[in-house]
Write a protein that holds these residues in place. Structure first.
Motif, PDB file in Angstrom:
ATOM      1  N   ASP A  35      41.940 -69.838  54.363  1.00 27.53           N
ATOM      2  CA  ASP A  35      40.828 -70.746  54.084  1.00 27.53           C
ATOM      3  C   ASP A  35      39.542 -69.973  53.844  1.00 27.53           C
ATOM      4  OD1 ASP A  35      42.654 -72.750  54.577  1.00 27.53           O
ATOM      5  OD2 ASP A  35      42.117 -72.886  56.694  1.00 27.53           O
ATOM      6  N   ALA A  36      39.387 -68.886  54.589  1.00 25.20           N
ATOM      7  CA  ALA A  36      38.174 -68.081  54.426  1.00 25.20           C
ATOM      8  C   ALA A  36      38.143 -67.465  53.025  1.00 25.20           C
ATOM      9  CB  ALA A  36      38.114 -66.996  55.491  1.00 25.20           C
ATOM     10  N   ARG A  37      39.268 -66.951  52.589  1.00 27.24           N
ATOM     11  CA  ARG A  37      39.356 -66.428  51.221  1.00 27.24           C
ATOM     12  C   ARG A  37      38.956 -67.505  50.232  1.00 27.24           C
ATOM     13  NH1 ARG A  37      42.388 -61.686  49.969  1.00 27.24           N
ATOM     14  NH2 ARG A  37      42.375 -62.371  47.810  1.00 27.24           N
ATOM     15  N   ARG A  38      39.510 -68.668  50.431  1.00 29.57           N
ATOM     16  CA  ARG A  38      39.235 -69.785  49.540  1.00 29.57           C
ATOM     17  C   ARG A  38      37.739 -70.090  49.482  1.00 29.57           C
ATOM     18  NH1 ARG A  38      43.030 -73.266  47.483  1.00 29.57           N
ATOM     19  NH2 ARG A  38      44.407 -71.488  47.577  1.00 29.57           N
ATOM     20  N   ALA A  39      37.120 -70.009  50.652  1.00 29.67           N
ATOM     21  CA  ALA A  39      35.685 -70.299  50.712  1.00 29.67           C
ATOM     22  C   ALA A  39      34.896 -69.302  49.863  1.00 29.67           C
ATOM     23  CB  ALA A  39      35.193 -70.271  52.155  1.00 29.67           C
ATOM     24  N   VAL A  78      30.120 -58.838  60.775  1.00 34.56           N
ATOM     25  CA  VAL A  78      30.172 -58.280  62.113  1.00 34.56           C
ATOM     26  C   VAL A  78      31.602 -57.915  62.478  1.00 34.56           C
ATOM     27  CG1 VAL A  78      28.122 -59.481  62.873  1.00 34.56           C
ATOM     28  CG2 VAL A  78      30.336 -60.561  63.147  1.00 34.56           C
ATOM     29  N   ALA A  79      32.503 -58.089  61.559  1.00 30.53           N
ATOM     30  CA  ALA A  79      33.889 -57.715  61.823  1.00 30.53           C
ATOM     31  C   ALA A  79      34.462 -57.193  60.507  1.00 30.53           C
ATOM     32  CB  ALA A  79      34.669 -58.903  62.343  1.00 30.53           C
ATOM     33  N   ASP A  80      35.727 -57.133  60.435  1.00 29.87           N
ATOM     34  CA  ASP A  80      36.357 -56.588  59.242  1.00 29.87           C
ATOM     35  C   ASP A  80      35.964 -57.397  58.012  1.00 29.87           C
ATOM     36  OD1 ASP A  80      38.075 -54.909  57.793  1.00 29.87           O
ATOM     37  OD2 ASP A  80      39.509 -56.573  57.706  1.00 29.87           O
ATOM     38  N   GLU A  81      35.657 -56.704  56.959  1.00 27.77           N
ATOM     39  CA  GLU A  81      35.130 -57.391  55.794  1.00 27.77           C
ATOM     40  C   GLU A  81      35.877 -57.067  54.511  1.00 27.77           C
ATOM     41  OE1 GLU A  81      31.221 -55.740  56.001  1.00 27.77           O
ATOM     42  OE2 GLU A  81      31.731 -54.079  54.688  1.00 27.77           O
ATOM     43  N   GLU A  82      36.846 -56.185  54.585  1.00 31.07           N
ATOM     44  CA  GLU A  82      37.487 -55.703  53.374  1.00 31.07           C
ATOM     45  C   GLU A  82      38.054 -56.821  52.518  1.00 31.07           C
ATOM     46  OE1 GLU A  82      37.535 -53.219  51.473  1.00 31.07           O
ATOM     47  OE2 GLU A  82      36.159 -52.203  52.821  1.00 31.07           O
ATOM     48  N   TRP A  83      38.676 -57.784  53.170  1.00 24.74           N
ATOM     49  CA  TRP A  83      39.284 -58.880  52.414  1.00 24.74           C
ATOM     50  C   TRP A  83      38.227 -59.623  51.607  1.00 24.74           C
ATOM     51  CZ3 TRP A  83      37.453 -63.729  53.092  1.00 24.74           C
ATOM     52  CH2 TRP A  83      36.745 -63.971  54.265  1.00 24.74           C
ATOM     53  N   ALA A  84      37.045 -59.784  52.216  1.00 25.13           N
ATOM     54  CA  ALA A  84      35.978 -60.497  51.509  1.00 25.13           C
ATOM     55  C   ALA A  84      35.530 -59.705  50.284  1.00 25.13           C
ATOM     56  CB  ALA A  84      34.805 -60.745  52.445  1.00 25.13           C
ATOM     57  N   LEU A  85      35.374 -58.403  50.450  1.00 28.59           N
ATOM     58  CA  LEU A  85      34.981 -57.576  49.319  1.00 28.59           C
ATOM     59  C   LEU A  85      36.036 -57.638  48.222  1.00 28.59           C
ATOM     60  CD1 LEU A  85      33.403 -54.466  51.080  1.00 28.59           C
ATOM     61  CD2 LEU A  85      32.349 -56.604  50.348  1.00 28.59           C
ATOM     62  N   ASP A  86      37.289 -57.693  48.620  1.00 26.23           N
ATOM     63  CA  ASP A  86      38.364 -57.800  47.629  1.00 26.23           C
ATOM     64  C   ASP A  86      38.188 -59.043  46.764  1.00 26.23           C
ATOM     65  OD1 ASP A  86      39.568 -55.481  48.363  1.00 26.23           O
ATOM     66  OD2 ASP A  86      41.087 -56.408  49.635  1.00 26.23           O
ATOM     67  N   VAL A  87      37.947 -60.145  47.428  1.00 24.99           N
ATOM     68  CA  VAL A  87      37.787 -61.401  46.694  1.00 24.99           C
ATOM     69  C   VAL A  87      36.584 -61.327  45.765  1.00 24.99           C
ATOM     70  CG1 VAL A  87      37.303 -63.867  46.897  1.00 24.99           C
ATOM     71  CG2 VAL A  87      38.877 -62.775  48.497  1.00 24.99           C
ATOM     72  N   ILE A  88      35.498 -60.803  46.289  1.00 24.82           N
ATOM     73  CA  ILE A  88      34.273 -60.741  45.482  1.00 24.82           C
ATOM     74  C   ILE A  88      34.482 -59.849  44.262  1.00 24.82           C
ATOM     75  CG2 ILE A  88      31.849 -60.070  45.485  1.00 24.82           C
ATOM     76  CD1 ILE A  88      31.842 -60.659  48.507  1.00 24.82           C
ATOM     77  N   ARG A  89      35.128 -58.729  44.489  1.00 17.59           N
ATOM     78  CA  ARG A  89      35.401 -57.830  43.364  1.00 17.59           C
ATOM     79  C   ARG A  89      36.302 -58.517  42.344  1.00 17.59           C
ATOM     80  NH1 ARG A  89      35.079 -53.104  47.205  1.00 17.59           N
ATOM     81  NH2 ARG A  89      36.995 -53.897  48.108  1.00 17.59           N
ATOM     82  N   ARG A 136      36.440 -61.545  41.665  1.00 20.35           N
ATOM     83  CA  ARG A 136      35.643 -62.509  40.910  1.00 20.35           C
ATOM     84  C   ARG A 136      34.679 -61.822  39.962  1.00 20.35           C
ATOM     85  NH1 ARG A 136      32.948 -67.266  44.291  1.00 20.35           N
ATOM     86  NH2 ARG A 136      32.081 -67.532  42.211  1.00 20.35           N
ATOM     87  N   GLY A 137      34.594 -60.518  40.094  1.00 26.07           N
ATOM     88  CA  GLY A 137      33.696 -59.791  39.208  1.00 26.07           C
ATOM     89  C   GLY A 137      32.236 -59.979  39.558  1.00 26.07           C
ATOM     90  N   LEU A 138      31.969 -60.359  40.795  1.00 27.49           N
ATOM     91  CA  LEU A 138      30.584 -60.595  41.198  1.00 27.49           C
ATOM     92  C   LEU A 138      29.997 -59.364  41.877  1.00 27.49           C
ATOM     93  CD1 LEU A 138      30.766 -64.212  42.663  1.00 27.49           C
ATOM     94  CD2 LEU A 138      29.862 -63.477  40.446  1.00 27.49           C
ATOM     95  N   PRO A 139      28.702 -59.148  41.707  1.00 28.58           N
ATOM     96  CA  PRO A 139      28.046 -58.049  42.409  1.00 28.58           C
ATOM     97  C   PRO A 139      27.861 -58.394  43.883  1.00 28.58           C
ATOM     98  CG  PRO A 139      26.423 -59.319  41.210  1.00 28.58           C
ATOM     99  CD  PRO A 139      27.771 -59.893  40.853  1.00 28.58           C
ATOM    100  N   GLY A 150      44.669 -60.305  38.108  1.00 27.66           N
ATOM    101  CA  GLY A 150      43.290 -60.247  38.567  1.00 27.66           C
ATOM    102  C   GLY A 150      42.539 -61.543  38.343  1.00 27.66           C
ATOM    103  N   TYR A 151      43.268 -62.631  38.239  1.00 20.67           N
ATOM    104  CA  TYR A 151      42.614 -63.930  38.098  1.00 20.67           C
ATOM    105  C   TYR A 151      42.170 -64.407  39.479  1.00 20.67           C
ATOM    106  CZ  TYR A 151      42.082 -68.949  37.318  1.00 20.67           C
ATOM    107  OH  TYR A 151      41.604 -70.233  37.284  1.00 20.67           O
ATOM    108  N   PRO A 152      40.885 -64.625  39.639  1.00 19.88           N
ATOM    109  CA  PRO A 152      40.352 -64.900  40.984  1.00 19.88           C
ATOM    110  C   PRO A 152      40.401 -66.358  41.387  1.00 19.88           C
ATOM    111  CG  PRO A 152      38.560 -64.743  39.424  1.00 19.88           C
ATOM    112  CD  PRO A 152      39.842 -64.598  38.620  1.00 19.88           C
ATOM    113  N   GLY A 153      41.185 -67.155  40.706  1.00 22.68           N
ATOM    114  CA  GLY A 153      41.219 -68.574  41.035  1.00 22.68           C
ATOM    115  C   GLY A 153      40.206 -69.329  40.204  1.00 22.68           C
TER     116      GLY A 153
END
Lengths: 346, 346
Positions: free
Chosen positions: A103-107, A121-132, A134-137, B38-41
């Motif tokens: 769900d967090a990924r989805r968010a 404040v905790a592990d963040e790698e998964w979030a960076l993966d999603v952002i990358r 999406r091609g977002l800075p 690499g499709y981000p949804g």
DNA sequence: TTGAAAGCGCTACCAA
DNA sequence: TTGGTAGCGCTTTCAA
């Protein structure tokens, strides 16, 4: 569609978005008609879709969103982000992250933003993966050694900062010391935990601070295994109290507690003050120098919270052309107050 | 488009948005292919446009956004909004409002949100106009007597709350009293201002509080014109200090200061403490009961800040079917601490 | 200075 | 269970 005014849709669009493309008389006529017809101006979503950007940046907390407003450091950080977005005419979207990974990924995938400030404040790698993906800075708030050239961050030298406060405590003569840190291990309960080395802590920030603490005591001959490591499940005074429960009833209790945040340190001071028979002479240090620390006389390391937020947002909104300028290291400063003193008992 | 997987776009869409509409095997196959390509949804903006909603609510401050994080009451309010949005899986968009009216309107028009929590510290009618024109729901944080049936709000009885604290001060014997309020008049400088009646204050909240103060003193024979009205240009300790500058050097200085917020009251206490020759015996009261008030021993009126935020967001996210349930009045409570005492000088 | 038309990426309907 | 198609509301070329 207000082309009931007699003009085409593009002209209406221009009236709102490119006033220089039409006579001001016509523009006024269109705006007046819109007011009368109750047309509220271009739909923001449709406009974003077409234009390809949204006009808002996301702020990501890997802890609860409500927590962000409880933590004085986070609030100052947000204030900094606020000043930058304000100046830039951008909105800030606070995205709550559900407990469940999926769900967090989805968010993060669903947030309508042009980029992210990742305050984790905790592990963040998964979030960076999603952002990358999406091609977002994004701008992260921790120093990343393995940062790619185009990766931006604003942080502090955690290890050196932690060293400065620990060296102060070591210099006062303390040798039996406890280190109190938030979420040393993911699901450990409050209280003592064992880690074969500071480099085993999963979160980079924690690792850096523990390393700095350990460095300073190694210099005076106190090894890692001689330090008491305490886990606080969450960055709160309550968690800190729970973590130090019973600690000072031991045969040889620590004479100093080094906390990984002011909030934890204040919790320890509180727990000490509540002890029946009065507070034992324990030195306590914090980290961050939040406003409350001064009032409590807490010795701590100051890091510029609001600046951190402001710079993070600015790095996102106005990317420096020079890649090196995208890696910002903020200064820290040891602030000695009354909560630390010389070791009294032998 | 990932129909390079061999399926149609609608099937891909279903894979993300309606998992029950296709076999889990196919869904898995699509998701795997997406990961590889690499499709981000689904693009959040396009999805919002099509679906007709965004998944985030706006929070509007008519003061600076950075201020919102400086004001302890606002922060608690935001924390409340945060808990509600968190639970609801919605994001919160903080929209900074530029100084210029026109730009501020534009900011509200352009915010991609499904509704607004309007937390205003000044005039807000223009914002409500824009929101209504957009056809968006909103919840306001002030009691509106003229509220339409479908208009929702959560507030307190400002007049009664202010009365409770003023009556306490009047009961202690104080008769020469100053009322210190943020932005009594739009652009007045810090210090004394004259208003022919409390009902001339432009902002409704201010009006309510001044009315309550005035009521209590009218009951003991002190008329409106005998009260000193002080303007603070902004809700900050600094503004409060500026407003009371020179006040206590007058021939017959007030023996009590009633402030319209804790932040202002704390500023007054601070200014008093800094006086050369020591603090004169002036009673000071606040409003809100923010965390800092307790530490400072400030007599004040408590209003539940976090609850206010939470309820505002809930009212927006889960509109009650019963219209009356959309009008929430929160309780307040007089909290007497050390900052008020009997009038000592004759 | 204005108008016509294409299409941003997606979802929801309906038909197969 | 799957695929075709229309269109959400806008901006932006390009041509008039």
């Amino acid at each position: 569609m207000a082309d009931a005014v007699g003009v085409s849709r593009s002209t209406v669009s221009n009236a709102y978005s490119r006033p220089d493309q039409l006579s001001s008389a016509l523009r006024e006529r269109i705006l007046a008609a819109a007011r009368q017809l109750g047309y509220p101006g271009p739909n923001p979503t449709a406009r974003s879709l077409r234009r390809g950007f949204v006009g808002s940046i996301g702020v990501l907390f890997t802890s609860q969103l409500s927590y962000a407003f409880t933590d004085p450091f986070a609030v100052r950080f947000l204030a900094g982000v606020g000043t930058a977005t304000e100046r830039h005419g951008t909105s800030m979207l606070l995205v709550p992250l559900p407990k469940e990974q999926v769900d967090a990924r989805r968010a993060v995938e669903n947030a309508a933003v042009d980029g992210f400030c990742v305050y984790c404040v905790a592990d963040e790698e998964w979030a960076l993966d999603v952002i990358r993906a999406r091609g977002l800075p994004y701008v992260s708030t921790a120093v990343r050694d393995d940062a790619a050239a185009d990766e931006r961050f604003v942080g502090i030298d955690e290890r050196a900062a932690a060293h400065s406060v620990a060296a102060h405590v070591a210099g006062l003569g303390h040798r039996r010391v406890a280190l109190l840190v938030d979420s040393v291990l993911p699901d450990a309960p409050a209280g003592p935990v064992t880690l074969s080395g500071f480099d085993r802590a999963p979160h980079p920030t924690t690792r850096g601070r523990l390393a700095g603490f350990a460095d300073a005591f190694a210099e005076v001959g106190v090894g890692w295994s001689e330090l008491t490591l305490l886990n606080a499940p969450g960055n709160s005074g309550h968690a800190a109290s729970a973590a130090v429960a019973g600690l000072f009833d031991r045969p040889e209790p620590p004479t100093a507690v080094l906390a990984g945040s002011d909030v934890l340190a204040l919790g320890v001071l509180d727990a000490l003050a509540r002890r029946p028979g009065g507070s034992p002479p324990v030195s306590v240090t914090g980290f961050d120098d939040v406003p409350e620390a001064a009032a409590a006389g807490l010795t701590t390391v100051r890091q510029p919270a609001q600046e951190k937020g402001r710079i993070a947002a600015e790095l996102l909104l106005d990317p420096p052309t020079d890649a090196a300028a995208g890696h910002v290291l903020l200064p820290t400063e040891l602030v000695v107050r009354a909560s630390t003193g010389p070791h009294l008992r032998s």
